[in-house]
Enzyme design. Sequence first.
Site, PDB file in Angstrom:
ATOM      1  N   GLU A   1       0.810  -1.205   0.000  1.00  0.00           N
ATOM      2  CA  GLU A   1       0.000   0.000   0.000  1.00  0.00           C
ATOM      3  C   GLU A   1       0.851   1.267   0.000  1.00  0.00           C
ATOM      4  OE1 GLU A   1      -3.078  -2.187   3.146  1.00  0.00           O
ATOM      5  OE2 GLU A   1      -1.971  -0.375   3.706  1.00  0.00           O
TER       6      GLU A   1
ATOM      7  N   CYS B   1       3.172   8.308   1.767  1.00  0.00           N
ATOM      8  CA  CYS B   1       3.635   7.254   2.666  1.00  0.00           C
ATOM      9  C   CYS B   1       3.862   6.002   1.834  1.00  0.00           C
ATOM     10  CB  CYS B   1       2.580   7.002   3.749  1.00  0.00           C
ATOM     11  SG  CYS B   1       3.000   5.686   4.912  1.00  0.00           S
TER      12      CYS B   1
ATOM     13  N   CYS C   1       5.661  -7.545   7.103  1.00  0.00           N
ATOM     14  CA  CYS C   1       6.636  -7.066   8.074  1.00  0.00           C
ATOM     15  C   CYS C   1       6.930  -8.173   9.072  1.00  0.00           C
ATOM     16  CB  CYS C   1       6.089  -5.835   8.803  1.00  0.00           C
ATOM     17  SG  CYS C   1       7.249  -5.091   9.977  1.00  0.00           S
TER      18      CYS C   1
ATOM     19  N   CYS D   1       4.485  -6.483  15.584  1.00  0.00           N
ATOM     20  CA  CYS D   1       3.808  -5.654  16.589  1.00  0.00           C
ATOM     21  C   CYS D   1       2.329  -6.035  16.576  1.00  0.00           C
ATOM     22  CB  CYS D   1       3.994  -4.179  16.266  1.00  0.00           C
ATOM     23  SG  CYS D   1       5.732  -3.659  16.228  1.00  0.00           S
TER      24      CYS D   1
ATOM     25  N   CYS E   1      -0.627  -3.877  14.996  1.00  0.00           N
ATOM     26  CA  CYS E   1      -0.419  -3.401  13.628  1.00  0.00           C
ATOM     27  C   CYS E   1      -0.921  -4.425  12.615  1.00  0.00           C
ATOM     28  CB  CYS E   1       1.072  -3.129  13.409  1.00  0.00           C
ATOM     29  SG  CYS E   1       1.501  -2.671  11.717  1.00  0.00           S
TER      30      CYS E   1
ATOM     31  N   GLY F   1       6.197  -2.614   6.249  1.00  0.00           N
ATOM     32  CA  GLY F   1       7.577  -3.050   6.352  1.00  0.00           C
ATOM     33  C   GLY F   1       8.414  -2.228   7.311  1.00  0.00           C
ATOM     34  N   GLU F   2       9.568  -2.781   7.657  1.00  0.00           N
ATOM     35  CA  GLU F   2      10.575  -2.122   8.493  1.00  0.00           C
ATOM     36  C   GLU F   2      11.718  -1.681   7.579  1.00  0.00           C
ATOM     37  OE1 GLU F   2      13.213  -0.502  10.541  1.00  0.00           O
ATOM     38  OE2 GLU F   2      11.473  -1.074  11.741  1.00  0.00           O
TER      39      GLU F   2
ATOM     40  N   SER G   1      11.081   5.742   9.181  1.00  0.00           N
ATOM     41  CA  SER G   1      10.557   5.266  10.457  1.00  0.00           C
ATOM     42  C   SER G   1      11.072   3.858  10.748  1.00  0.00           C
ATOM     43  CB  SER G   1       9.027   5.251  10.417  1.00  0.00           C
ATOM     44  OG  SER G   1       8.491   4.741  11.620  1.00  0.00           O
TER      45      SER G   1
ATOM     46  N   SER H   1       9.467   4.387  16.277  1.00  0.00           N
ATOM     47  CA  SER H   1       8.176   3.906  16.778  1.00  0.00           C
ATOM     48  C   SER H   1       8.390   3.325  18.170  1.00  0.00           C
ATOM     49  CB  SER H   1       7.610   2.846  15.826  1.00  0.00           C
ATOM     50  OG  SER H   1       7.358   3.404  14.557  1.00  0.00           O
TER      51      SER H   1
ATOM     52  N   HIS I   1       6.154   3.724  21.311  1.00  0.00           N
ATOM     53  CA  HIS I   1       4.870   3.164  21.762  1.00  0.00           C
ATOM     54  C   HIS I   1       4.791   2.780  23.232  1.00  0.00           C
ATOM     55  CE1 HIS I   1       3.922   3.330  17.590  1.00  0.00           C
ATOM     56  NE2 HIS I   1       4.602   2.257  17.243  1.00  0.00           N
TER      57      HIS I   1
ATOM     58  N   ASN J   1      -5.490   3.514  14.962  1.00  0.00           N
ATOM     59  CA  ASN J   1      -6.508   3.091  14.003  1.00  0.00           C
ATOM     60  C   ASN J   1      -6.663   1.588  14.196  1.00  0.00           C
ATOM     61  OD1 ASN J   1      -8.234   2.725  11.850  1.00  0.00           O
ATOM     62  ND2 ASN J   1      -7.003   3.925  10.408  1.00  0.00           N
TER      63      ASN J   1
ATOM     64  N   CYS K   1      -1.502   1.308   7.976  1.00  0.00           N
ATOM     65  CA  CYS K   1      -0.763   0.477   7.030  1.00  0.00           C
ATOM     66  C   CYS K   1      -1.098  -0.999   7.235  1.00  0.00           C
ATOM     67  CB  CYS K   1       0.732   0.726   7.139  1.00  0.00           C
ATOM     68  SG  CYS K   1       1.512   0.112   8.631  1.00  0.00           S
TER      69      CYS K   1
END
Length: 388
Positions: free
Chosen positions: A118, A131, A138, A142, A145, A193-194, A227, A250, A252, A329, A372
């Site tokens: 995406e 973005c 990924c 997490c 996510c 992805g990372e 990121s 990130s 959190h 989200n 994402c």
Amino acid sequence: MSESFRESSAQSDTQSKSQNKSKIFKPPVHFADLSAEERTEKVVSMKLPKFRAKQIATHYYRHLSVEPESFTDFPAGARSRISDEFFPELITPEAVRKADGGTTVKTLWKLRDGSLVESVLMRYPQRATLCVSSQVGCAMACPFCATGKLGLSRNMSAGEILEQVRIAARQMRDGLIAGGEGRLSNIVFMGMGEPMSNYRNVLSAIRQISALPDEGFGISARNITVSTVGIVPGIRKLAAEHIPVRLAVSLHAPDDKLRDELVPMNKHFNISQVLNVAHDYYLSSGRRVSIEYALMKDINDSAKQAKLLAKRLNHYGDDWVHVNPIPLNPVEGSKWTASKPEDEQAFIDILHRAGIAATMRDTRGSDIDGACGQLAAKNKPESREEEK
């Protein structure tokens, strides 16, 4: 991270790559995957003059074109060969969703192996931000996510990453996004992805995004954000490149016990290690680091946690970070839910009183599966079967 863990991880990665070598899809080589020297070599192998390589670069980066039939400065007989050799179609739109009066556009891209990724284009009064995704899925896992639930399929090539950028830049130029003709100005590697786990291709993409035409798209490196969940060696490598991109971490959670749960990579690179290297990045680049913090109801949004976060960030004694609390989200069916608006505001107020710069992240696209991985997850073949 211990040396023994690095060695065992490297061995595991090598074994995994060896075992799955035949299974991992490799996209065809695109113009954007080649160095300037390799492009020239390829042009010469086609019995064309060397200068044709620079002409192709002009069409790609400046004119945002991959349609050689429009290359009027090329011999007609060579145009189809240019298309075959340099511009295989890497991504095609599978679904497009719009929000905010058409100024937010989320595209689900289908890659040549059928994988789905995406990108989200967000137009604001003074800028347009894209973005982008850098991996199919990924591996960071997490739990809150959507992308993390997909697992990792493979890295994306530099060409696959840059095609997201080229197409968005062309849409802006041609006035295809609500608001009329404009310019793509900002890139954030915050999609699927990372980025640090696909370092080589992400770095290649960054260099081509930020280089001036006719060697890149001419988007300032200062308008690019990378990121990461906190891959310490990757952050060190990026700092050593001396490219003034912004680093976003990130985080959190303000304590290791909770972050171990929310960001499993924390078990290898804990909060202190991540913040130390992030602060080093600030010192070497002179650019404030963004701290991403997804606020989750009754999980990480308490006053106590806000105060602990402020204390950890203020430990370094300078104005080195900007915190972006993000209203979560939620992923459908997940136990992780968004914080109450009053708790979000209280969290930010505590940071402000502690002298920490903080701004609530704009939550665009929540009505179009904006987080994402959400749209990709819903469009996986098995997901579509379950909905029938």
